[in-house]
Design an enzyme around this catalytic site. Structure first.
Site: not given
Ligand code: 3H9
Length: 697
Positions: A406, A427, A439, A477
């Site tokens: 992540s 991801h 992702e 994130n």
């Protein structure tokens, strides 16, 4: 180019065939063509009936969405519908593909409707922030009654031919091409002496408690207006004569057309289709993937394996021990049995997925023949590096080596192998078999066909894949970290987590940030804070009250206590009083006097932080286009679709206003609130994020 509507005479039948690929959208030429076709049939001596059908993949899939927001051109779609119904000849529509929105409205204006068994129908305007605006809310309830019509209009769901037949939406289902079944049906109607039949002349449907239905629609849609407006339009069908009902539908439709919600949702519609189109991958052939390896069978690894099995891939799942492997199998079976119970998966397919298609292994050699491996092991660089060294040793040449990290630096992970060109980030978001977002993180040395393989896998798994570059947290994130920090600053300065959650759910988020933290596990944020502590700038304001919660063993939902206390129901917790005590103690320790925050200020600060970081992410090339950021947040972070995504939201507010907010906030903290140079440039040039989307198209 052929006419949008072709005209052909077959005996005493006039055949109008739509020819406007790819989806026979009802743009200007198609609308004009339909009117002309009806007029020509009426003037064509000996014609007794008209058949309407679509060439290519589908019947009309709706109004041409690209025309929305531009000045409308006559003939308007409701007038086309009424003109079709007013035709003195029998008019039949034969449907295949997807008869949606304005398309279904054309069919409802025909006197008879037939469909192939695979045809899908619906009024999905609600997904575009609209209601059916071409008499659908008036004609549909006259056929189905009010309740099924409210269900279809407020949910936008598609129904199959069988359900449409049982609801009275269509008259017949038959196998064949739409042209053949349509011609046969018209002939049957003519032979039986059938009469013209107008839905608008059917009695008005019986009323229900419309105010209750309106309130329910509004509450369910979390602030989105169109479903509730759909209820009001159907109410008009029940309470007013047809023409007045149509006028009311038009009024509501035009009102919604002028809203930001409509703009946001149509942006989401087109972004969803643009997100996978990357010029750099144009013409690049992905590598073939038939079997994948998954390393780690925890929640994430089991979710990825589940998604892969559901898409028909073979999976080798690697765990550290036979027991851990069996636990992983249990998780996968648990995930799939949900689909089995809901009837979405047959027993036979389930058995094949957990049987032949799934291998549980404990030895890396088991991965020697897979085409792609995704590791989902513990989020620590040394652990990941070891996994990649082992993969490098056992995987066959050309296998794609993917990490589900992540945050971590994928270039560093790739450098651990002798084949960095084959390394990529994939991801997933938990639960990986349900969450739409993927992702696809393209590292410095990732080969184009490896990136294309990531996108191809995402498509196969039914994901919305977004290209991201390498940085701490990638697109989602990284931006999350910034707006969560903005929320934490507000907590230190006087807002409560509960007020922040409420302001943001009122904005339309599925959950507020503190409820999300409880769901994800407070230990994740705790670990991140520890990881980033050594690199922290002295001017960063990082509250520590949440660390106290973790130290006491309160990790959120999984321990029953976090920002909220969870008893019984897993979702809705009640505020945990210890949290405010901890916050107040920290404020006192820092010598901060709490002040009031309005909900509006909370939203503006939270959104400004998101947009500003988004602009930085764009400028650094981590995200290619603003729409990529929007899709990340719409499909992975519970961002309300009707707000369009953070970058579209900023455009709709006015970038100058967002920048002015950032400059105001910077008066108190010019370390955190540093305006993104890209944002400043766009404002100076009078441009929007959408201009960047268009330039990249
Ligand atoms: C309406 O009807 C309002 C009326 O009640 C009242 C009016 C007064 N217009 O999705 P795909 C494009 S509102 C323009 O990849 P699939 C799409 O952008 C409308 N363009 O294919 C894409 O272009 P590109 C109600 C449209 O096979 C290409 O077609 N109807 C439209 O996966 C292929 O699309 C809807 O909301 C459109 N209406 O799925 C239906 N539709 O290749 C919306 C598609 O350049 N459409 N395009 O990226 C869909 O749900 C899906 O496209 C459909 C096909 C199921 C039809």
């Amino acid at each position: 180019m052929p006419d949008a509507i072709g005209y052909e005479r077959i005996g005493d039948i006039a055949v109008l065939s739509a020819n406007n690929p790819p989806v026979n959208a009802l743009g200007y030429d198609t609308r004009v063509g339909l009117i002309k076709g009806i007029e020509r049939a009426e003037a064509d001596t000996g014609v007794r009936a008209v058949l309407i059908y679509g060439e290519g993949a589908t019947y009309f899939a709706g109004a041409d969405i690209r025309e929305f927001g531009k000045p409308p051109r006559e003939p308007y779609l409701p007038d086309v519908c009424n003109r079709i119904e007013a035709c003195p000849l029998i008019v039949v529509s034969a449907m295949h593909g997807t008869a949606l929105g304005g398309g279904l409205e054309i069919a409802l204006s025909s006197h008879y409707r037939i469909a192939v068994p695979s045809a899908r129908m619906g009024l999905p305007e609600v997904n575009l922030g609209l209601i059916p605006g071409a008499t659908g809310t008036q004609r549909l309830p006259r056929l189905t009654g009010v309740e099924p019509a409210i269900d279809l209009v407020t949910s936008g769901r598609q129904i199959g031919a069988k359900e449409a037949l049982s609801l009275g939406v269509i008259d017949k289902v038959a196998e064949g091409t739409p042209r053949d079944i349509g011609l046969a049906y018209v002939q049957e109607l003519l032979d039986s002496g059938a009469n013209r039949r107008a839905v608008s002349e059917l009695p008005a449907p019986a009323p229900i408690d419309f105010d209750a239905a309106y309130d329910a629609a509004l509450a369910k849609a979390r602030g989105q207006l169109s479903p509730a407006y759909g209820v009001r339009a159907i109410q008009a069908a029940s309470e007013k004569p047809f023409a007045e009902g149509v006028a009311e539908e038009r009024r509501l439709f035009i009102e919604l057309m002028g809203t930001k919600q409509r703009q946001g949702m149509i942006h989401a519609f087109f972004s969803e289709r643009a997100v996978g189109k990357l010029p750099e991958l144009d013409g690049v052939t992905p590598r073939e993937v038939k079997a994948i390896g998954v390393i780690g069978g925890g929640t994430m690894g089991a979710g990825i394996a589940t998604a892969a099995l559901q898409s028909g891939l073979n999976v080798v799942l690697l765990e550290m021990s036979a027991e851990a492997g069996e636990a992983a199998r249990g998780r996968i079976e648990g995930n799939l049995s949900g689909a089995l119970k809901r009837g979405k998966l047959s027993q036979e397919k389930y058995d094949a997925m957990v049987g032949k298609a799934l291998t549980i292994a404990t030895d890396y050699q088991a991965l020697s023949d897979v085409d792609l491996v995704i590791e989902a092991v513990f989020e620590r660089m040394d652990v990941k590096k070891e996994v990649f060294r082992k993969l490098d040793a056992v995987c066959k040449p050309g296998a794609v080596l993917a990490t589900n990290t992540s945050y971590l630096d994928i270039d560093e992970i790739a450098a651990e192998t002798s084949r960095p060109q084959d390394v990529i980030g994939l991801h997933f978001f938990s639960p990986a078999h349900i969450m739409k977002l993927l992702e696809v993180v393209v590292a410095a040395k990732t080969a184009p066909e490896v990136a294309a393989t990531g996108f191809a896998l995402g498509k196969r798994l039914g994901k919305i894949s977004v290209r991201a570059g390498v940085c701490d947290g990638f697109i989602g994130n990284r931006i999350l970290k910034t707006y969560r920090t903005a929320a934490e600053h507000m907590v230190l300065d006087g807002a409560s987590p509960y007020q922040i959650d409420k302001a943001l759910t009122d904005f339309g988020f599925a959950m507020g940030p503190y409820a999300v933290s409880d769901l994800a596990g407070l230990d994740i944020g705790w670990m991140t804070r520890q990881r980033l502590a050594p690199t922290r700038h002295p001017r960063e304001r990082v509250p520590t009250y949440a660390d106290r919660l973790c130290e006491a063993g309160h990790y959120g939902q999984k321990t029953g206590k976090g920002y909220y206390i969870y008893e019984g129901s897993r979702r809705g917790g009640i505020p945990n009083p210890e949290v405010m005590d901890l916050i107040e103690a920290e404020r006192a320790q820092l010598g901060l006097t709490p002040r009031d925050f309005s909900d509006d200020e909370i939203v503006r600060r939270y959104m400004a932080a998101m947009v500003n970081e988004g602009a930085k992410v764009l400028e650094e090339g981590i995200a290619r286009r603003p729409l990529d950021i929007d899709m990340v947040f719409l499909s992975g972070y519970g961002f309300p679709r009707y707000q369009g995504g953070p970058m579209k939201w900023a455009d709709m507010q006015g970038l100058d206003k967002v920048l002015a907010d950032i400059r105001t906030f910077a008066k108190d903290d010019d370390w955190f609130w540093q305006p993104a140079p890209l944002l400043e440039r766009l404002v100076a040039e009078g441009k929007t994020f959408d201009d960047l989307n268009k330039a990249a198209a």
